[in-house]
Design a protein around this motif. Structure first.
Motif, PDB file in Angstrom:
ATOM      1  N   THR A 107      15.684  -5.587   0.587  1.00  0.00           N
ATOM      2  CA  THR A 107      15.097  -5.799  -0.977  1.00  0.00           C
ATOM      3  C   THR A 107      14.239  -4.673  -1.332  1.00  0.00           C
ATOM      4  N   GLU A 108      13.716  -4.084  -0.448  1.00  0.00           N
ATOM      5  CA  GLU A 108      12.518  -3.192  -0.815  1.00  0.00           C
ATOM      6  C   GLU A 108      12.562  -1.706  -0.142  1.00  0.00           C
ATOM      7  N   GLY A 109      13.439  -1.527   0.544  1.00  0.00           N
ATOM      8  CA  GLY A 109      13.567  -0.608   1.549  1.00  0.00           C
ATOM      9  C   GLY A 109      13.965  -1.027   2.803  1.00  0.00           C
ATOM     10  N   ALA A 118      11.352 -12.247  -2.911  1.00  0.00           N
ATOM     11  CA  ALA A 118      12.245 -12.675  -3.758  1.00  0.00           C
ATOM     12  C   ALA A 118      12.372 -11.730  -4.955  1.00  0.00           C
ATOM     13  N   GLN A 119      11.732 -10.467  -4.767  1.00  0.00           N
ATOM     14  CA  GLN A 119      11.427  -9.485  -5.599  1.00  0.00           C
ATOM     15  C   GLN A 119      12.440  -9.138  -6.607  1.00  0.00           C
ATOM     16  N   LEU A 120      13.817  -8.876  -6.054  1.00  0.00           N
ATOM     17  CA  LEU A 120      14.887  -8.379  -6.881  1.00  0.00           C
ATOM     18  C   LEU A 120      15.268  -9.638  -7.762  1.00  0.00           C
ATOM     19  N   TYR A 121      15.570 -10.748  -7.238  1.00  0.00           N
ATOM     20  CA  TYR A 121      15.947 -12.112  -7.762  1.00  0.00           C
ATOM     21  C   TYR A 121      14.984 -12.435  -8.929  1.00  0.00           C
ATOM     22  N   LYS A 122      13.728 -12.319  -8.748  1.00  0.00           N
ATOM     23  CA  LYS A 122      12.795 -12.926  -9.582  1.00  0.00           C
ATOM     24  C   LYS A 122      12.764 -12.008 -10.901  1.00  0.00           C
ATOM     25  N   GLU A 123      12.938 -10.716 -10.549  1.00  0.00           N
ATOM     26  CA  GLU A 123      13.224  -9.785 -11.708  1.00  0.00           C
ATOM     27  C   GLU A 123      14.372 -10.003 -12.598  1.00  0.00           C
ATOM     28  N   PHE A 183      10.715 -12.953   5.230  1.00  0.00           N
ATOM     29  CA  PHE A 183      10.588 -13.096   6.689  1.00  0.00           C
ATOM     30  C   PHE A 183      10.358 -11.317   6.756  1.00  0.00           C
ATOM     31  N   ARG A 184       9.233 -11.195   7.428  1.00  0.00           N
ATOM     32  CA  ARG A 184       8.709  -9.679   7.761  1.00  0.00           C
ATOM     33  C   ARG A 184       8.934  -9.244   9.285  1.00  0.00           C
ATOM     34  N   ALA A 185       9.762  -8.305   9.640  1.00  0.00           N
ATOM     35  CA  ALA A 185       9.932  -8.097  10.970  1.00  0.00           C
ATOM     36  C   ALA A 185       8.795  -7.008  11.294  1.00  0.00           C
ATOM     37  N   HIS A 215      -1.579 -11.342   9.690  1.00  0.00           N
ATOM     38  CA  HIS A 215      -0.179 -10.948   9.722  1.00  0.00           C
ATOM     39  C   HIS A 215       0.919 -12.001  10.496  1.00  0.00           C
ATOM     40  N   LEU A 216       2.044 -12.464   9.545  1.00  0.00           N
ATOM     41  CA  LEU A 216       2.986 -13.362  10.256  1.00  0.00           C
ATOM     42  C   LEU A 216       4.350 -12.829  10.083  1.00  0.00           C
ATOM     43  N   CYS A 217       5.116 -13.174  10.798  1.00  0.00           N
ATOM     44  CA  CYS A 217       6.619 -12.779  10.666  1.00  0.00           C
ATOM     45  C   CYS A 217       7.259 -13.621   9.758  1.00  0.00           C
ATOM     46  N   LEU A 246     -10.121  -9.574   2.417  1.00  0.00           N
ATOM     47  CA  LEU A 246      -8.425  -9.777   2.597  1.00  0.00           C
ATOM     48  C   LEU A 246      -7.573  -9.620   1.171  1.00  0.00           C
ATOM     49  N   GLU A 247      -6.316  -8.873   1.401  1.00  0.00           N
ATOM     50  CA  GLU A 247      -5.564  -8.640   0.307  1.00  0.00           C
ATOM     51  C   GLU A 247      -4.838 -10.156   0.196  1.00  0.00           C
ATOM     52  N   LEU A 248      -4.370 -10.659  -0.824  1.00  0.00           N
ATOM     53  CA  LEU A 248      -4.001 -11.992  -1.215  1.00  0.00           C
ATOM     54  C   LEU A 248      -2.537 -11.781  -2.000  1.00  0.00           C
ATOM     55  N   THR A 249      -2.649 -10.535  -2.752  1.00  0.00           N
ATOM     56  CA  THR A 249      -1.453 -10.665  -3.793  1.00  0.00           C
ATOM     57  C   THR A 249      -1.125  -8.920  -3.681  1.00  0.00           C
ATOM     58  N   SER A 250       0.244  -8.776  -4.025  1.00  0.00           N
ATOM     59  CA  SER A 250       0.419  -7.411  -4.929  1.00  0.00           C
ATOM     60  C   SER A 250       1.250  -7.891  -6.047  1.00  0.00           C
ATOM     61  N   GLY A 251       1.239  -6.721  -7.000  1.00  0.00           N
ATOM     62  CA  GLY A 251       1.953  -7.017  -8.089  1.00  0.00           C
ATOM     63  C   GLY A 251       1.853  -5.560  -8.888  1.00  0.00           C
ATOM     64  N   THR A 302       3.476  -4.001 -13.224  1.00  0.00           N
ATOM     65  CA  THR A 302       4.599  -3.845 -14.098  1.00  0.00           C
ATOM     66  C   THR A 302       5.686  -3.252 -13.591  1.00  0.00           C
ATOM     67  N   ARG A 303       6.984  -3.849 -13.797  1.00  0.00           N
ATOM     68  CA  ARG A 303       8.172  -3.328 -13.212  1.00  0.00           C
ATOM     69  C   ARG A 303       8.856  -2.117 -14.332  1.00  0.00           C
ATOM     70  N   VAL A 304       9.730  -1.477 -13.754  1.00  0.00           N
ATOM     71  CA  VAL A 304      10.575  -0.611 -14.475  1.00  0.00           C
ATOM     72  C   VAL A 304      11.605  -1.768 -15.029  1.00  0.00           C
ATOM     73  N   GLY A 361       5.082  -8.934 -12.466  1.00  0.00           N
ATOM     74  CA  GLY A 361       4.834  -9.986 -11.747  1.00  0.00           C
ATOM     75  C   GLY A 361       3.896  -9.801 -10.609  1.00  0.00           C
ATOM     76  N   VAL A 362       4.013 -10.847  -9.889  1.00  0.00           N
ATOM     77  CA  VAL A 362       3.078 -10.726  -8.462  1.00  0.00           C
ATOM     78  C   VAL A 362       3.451 -11.736  -7.321  1.00  0.00           C
ATOM     79  N   GLY A 363       3.158 -11.455  -6.261  1.00  0.00           N
ATOM     80  CA  GLY A 363       3.574 -12.225  -4.875  1.00  0.00           C
ATOM     81  C   GLY A 363       2.343 -12.494  -4.227  1.00  0.00           C
TER      82      GLY A 363
HETATM   83  P1  AMO Z   1       3.708  -7.860  -0.616  1.00  0.00           P
HETATM   84  O1  AMO Z   1       4.681  -7.256   0.616  1.00  0.00           O
HETATM   85  O2  AMO Z   1       2.511  -7.327  -0.628  1.00  0.00           O
HETATM   86  O3  AMO Z   1       4.412  -7.743  -2.109  1.00  0.00           O
HETATM   87  O4  AMO Z   1       3.511  -9.300  -0.230  1.00  0.00           O
HETATM   88  C1  AMO Z   1       2.856 -10.240  -1.123  1.00  0.00           C
HETATM   89  C2  AMO Z   1       1.707 -10.955  -0.259  1.00  0.00           C
HETATM   90  O5  AMO Z   1       2.463 -11.526   0.761  1.00  0.00           O
HETATM   91  C3  AMO Z   1       1.369 -11.814   1.672  1.00  0.00           C
HETATM   92  N1  AMO Z   1       1.859 -11.079   2.992  1.00  0.00           N
HETATM   93  C4  AMO Z   1       1.868 -11.413   4.216  1.00  0.00           C
HETATM   94  N2  AMO Z   1       0.992 -12.486   4.710  1.00  0.00           N
HETATM   95  C5  AMO Z   1       0.817 -12.747   6.016  1.00  0.00           C
HETATM   96  N3  AMO Z   1       1.631 -11.692   6.917  1.00  0.00           N
HETATM   97  C6  AMO Z   1       2.268 -10.679   6.333  1.00  0.00           C
HETATM   98  N4  AMO Z   1       3.244 -10.005   7.386  1.00  0.00           N
HETATM   99  C7  AMO Z   1       2.725 -10.449   5.002  1.00  0.00           C
HETATM  100  N5  AMO Z   1       3.161  -9.650   4.251  1.00  0.00           N
HETATM  101  C8  AMO Z   1       2.708 -10.039   2.959  1.00  0.00           C
HETATM  102  C9  AMO Z   1       0.014 -10.957   1.218  1.00  0.00           C
HETATM  103  C10 AMO Z   1       0.976 -10.005   0.391  1.00  0.00           C
HETATM  104  O6  AMO Z   1      -0.157  -9.639  -0.647  1.00  0.00           O
HETATM  105  N6  AMO Z   1       7.479  -8.059  -3.789  1.00  0.00           N
HETATM  106  C11 AMO Z   1       6.033  -7.944  -3.707  1.00  0.00           C
HETATM  107  C12 AMO Z   1       5.113  -8.814  -4.567  1.00  0.00           C
HETATM  108  C13 AMO Z   1       5.207  -8.367  -6.135  1.00  0.00           C
HETATM  109  O7  AMO Z   1       5.198  -7.327  -6.460  1.00  0.00           O
HETATM  110  O8  AMO Z   1       5.344  -9.144  -6.968  1.00  0.00           O
HETATM  111  C14 AMO Z   1       5.599  -8.209  -2.427  1.00  0.00           C
HETATM  112  O9  AMO Z   1       6.387  -8.841  -1.698  1.00  0.00           O
HETATM  113  O10 AMO Z   1      -0.687 -11.872   0.708  1.00  0.00           O
END
Ligand code: AMO
Length: 442
Positions: free
Chosen positions: A178-180, A200-205, A221-223, A231-233, A364-369, A371-373, A409-411
């Motif tokens: 999805t992102e790399g 869900a990045q590409l699909y939500k766009e 899922f994050r390996a 952090h969780l997987c 604590l970081e809760l989100t990333s988001g 403006t998209r291209v 958008g934002v996640g």
């Molecule tokens: P990002 O990878 O920052 O952004 O993930 C969004 C949010 O998900 C949470 N998160 C996690 N929580 C627990 N364990 C992890 N390993 C983990 N990784 C991420 C965080 C994070 O802020 N596509 C973009 C979102 C967007 O731009 O809309 C994305 O996935 O709270």
């Protein structure tokens, strides 16, 4: 101890513990659940019966209840029972109410010694609790955490539905990254390699170009082999995408969402917050949230917090921890260096920066988001610039040929937010069955 178990038979619950109050004193009711605690004082036995909403005291006094019930009431922690009885107001009992049973059925027994403490008197080690998670989840503490989580999810959906969002469901098995290329779990898809989705990045766009305002609550899922308390997987993420919008619209929607969800949790789950001692901490935040540019934060970390950081670096945990002491509430960090952002994030007018943001709560970081291209040529270029192969994104890029609107958008990581709302020390507590590099069971 009688080993013979009873059948459920025709006995059915008439009330949950939460429905039992002095208003129905004198009524005959049927309660079902588990023995959270018990005391045997010889001729008098007390049983705390727990169900999904709380607990009530059952008082079993020789001579008052039948001999049959009295003898049967040799119970152990977490035995599964159903009983018929009458409700009696009794000031000294918890909640001012006790149940006098007329019939008791033991539906399942537990071993004499449970692997973890279920009385609430102590909290067993988290790893041991996770090994016995189905039992552990029954604790009053966990019931409070997951009632709050349930309310959060419901309130998110309601907020978004009332703001014209459409709920989407996007595939979790994907054919390419999805992102790399990193952080993906490969799986076998018949005779081909596929992956579990990381976002869900590409699909939500793509769907923002259809339904305009979309959201999804779903696993990603994050390996990542990260052994931290955040952090969780397998994560559960709220994904939001808005068409005809830029980052400023998302910032506003997100802070309104956060505000409204906390309001709902306070309205409907105050008892759970109190149980977790969070009633004075999980309070309504002031909106709009403060907005700091990445560069301002770096400056603060360098000068005030004494941690040397250069422009372009990600903010290390140690710096976030210190930052959280300085900025304790919800706040945004915007305009991150373009270099460290994914290909789909728009570059700012000044190419050093990007139209991106994180929402923080304290450290604590809760989100990333951001403006998209939405221009196909620029997106193709961005893929190349980030070292990705546009060919691998062919079907995604194709959707940009057909009138893709400007979008942003934002996640938001749900477990991270629950950790904050419930005042938990470890993110694994915010998930029913957490997946980490070390934990694949239960
Ligand atoms: P990002 O990878 O920052 O952004 O993930 C969004 C949010 O998900 C949470 N998160 C996690 N929580 C627990 N364990 C992890 N390993 C983990 N990784 C991420 C965080 C994070 O802020 N596509 C973009 C979102 C967007 O731009 O809309 C994305 O996935 O709270």
């Amino acid at each position: 101890m009688s080993e013979k178990l009873d059948e459920l038979g025709d006995l059915r619950r008439t009330h949950y513990t939460k429905d039992i109050s002095s208003d129905i004193a004198g009524e005959e009711i049927v309660l079902a659940g588990w023995v959270r605690n018990w005391r045997d004082l010889g001729g008098l036995k007390f049983v705390n019966l727990q169900d999904k909403y709380g607990e009530r005291q059952v008082t079993i006094k020789k001579g008052v209840v039948s001999d049959d019930v009295f003898e049967k009431a040799e119970l152990g922690y977490q035995d599964c029972i159903i009983l018929k009885g009458t409700v009696k107001a009794f000031e000294k009992a918890p909640g001012g109410i006790e149940i006098i049973p007329t019939e008791l059925r033991i539906l399942n027994k537990t071993p004499e010694k449970l692997p973890i403490d279920m009385t609430g008197e102590s909290v067993s080690a988290l790893d041991l609790r996770l090994d016995h998670r189905a039992l552990d989840l029954r604790s009053l503490r966990n019931q409070a955490i997951f009632r709050i989580r349930g309310e959060v999810l419901r309130a998110i959906r309601e907020f978004l539905f009332t703001h014209d969002f459409t709920e989407m469901t996007t595939p979790k098995i994907i054919g390419s990254a999805t992102e790399g290329g990193t952080e993906l779990f490969p799986i076998m898809y018949f005779d081909k390699e596929a992956f579990l989705t990381q976002s869900a990045q590409l699909y939500k766009e793509q769907l923002s170009g259809v339904y305009e305002r979309v959201f999804e609550l779903s696993p990603c899922f994050r390996a990542e082999k990260s052994h931290t308390k955040r952090h969780l997987c397998e994560i559960f993420v709220l994904d939001i995408e808005m068409a005809f919008a830029d980052m400023s619209d998302v910032l506003e929607t997100l802070e309104n969402l956060i505000y409204n969800v906390i309001k709902r949790v306070r309205e409907n789950e105050m008892e759970s917050l109190e149980f977790l001692h969070m009633e004075d901490k999980t309070v309504l935040p002031e909106i709009p949230f403060p907005r700091y540019k990445y560069e301002e934060i770096i400056e603060l970390i360098n000068t005030k917090l004494g941690i040397p950081l250069e422009f372009g670096e990600d903010i290390p945990t140690e710096a976030y921890r210190k930052l959280g002491e300085e900025l304790q509430g919800y706040y945004y960090i915007t305009h991150w260096p373009y270099e460290i952002k994914p290909f789909y994030i728009q570059q700012s007018e000044n190419p050093k920066y990007s139209e991106s943001f994180d929402l923080q709560k304290g450290w604590l970081e809760l989100t990333s988001g951001g403006t998209r291209v939405h221009n196909k040529n620029k997106l193709t270029q961005a893929l190349e610039d980030k070292g990705l192969n546009p060919e691998a994104f062919k079907s995604h890029l194709q959707t940009f040929d057909y009138g893709m609107p400007p979008h942003a958008g934002v996640g938001l990581g749900i477990a991270r937010w629950i950790t904050i709302l419930c005042g938990l020390d470890d993110i694994r507590e915010a998930v029913m069955y957490p997946r980490t590099p070390d934990r694949l069971h239960p």
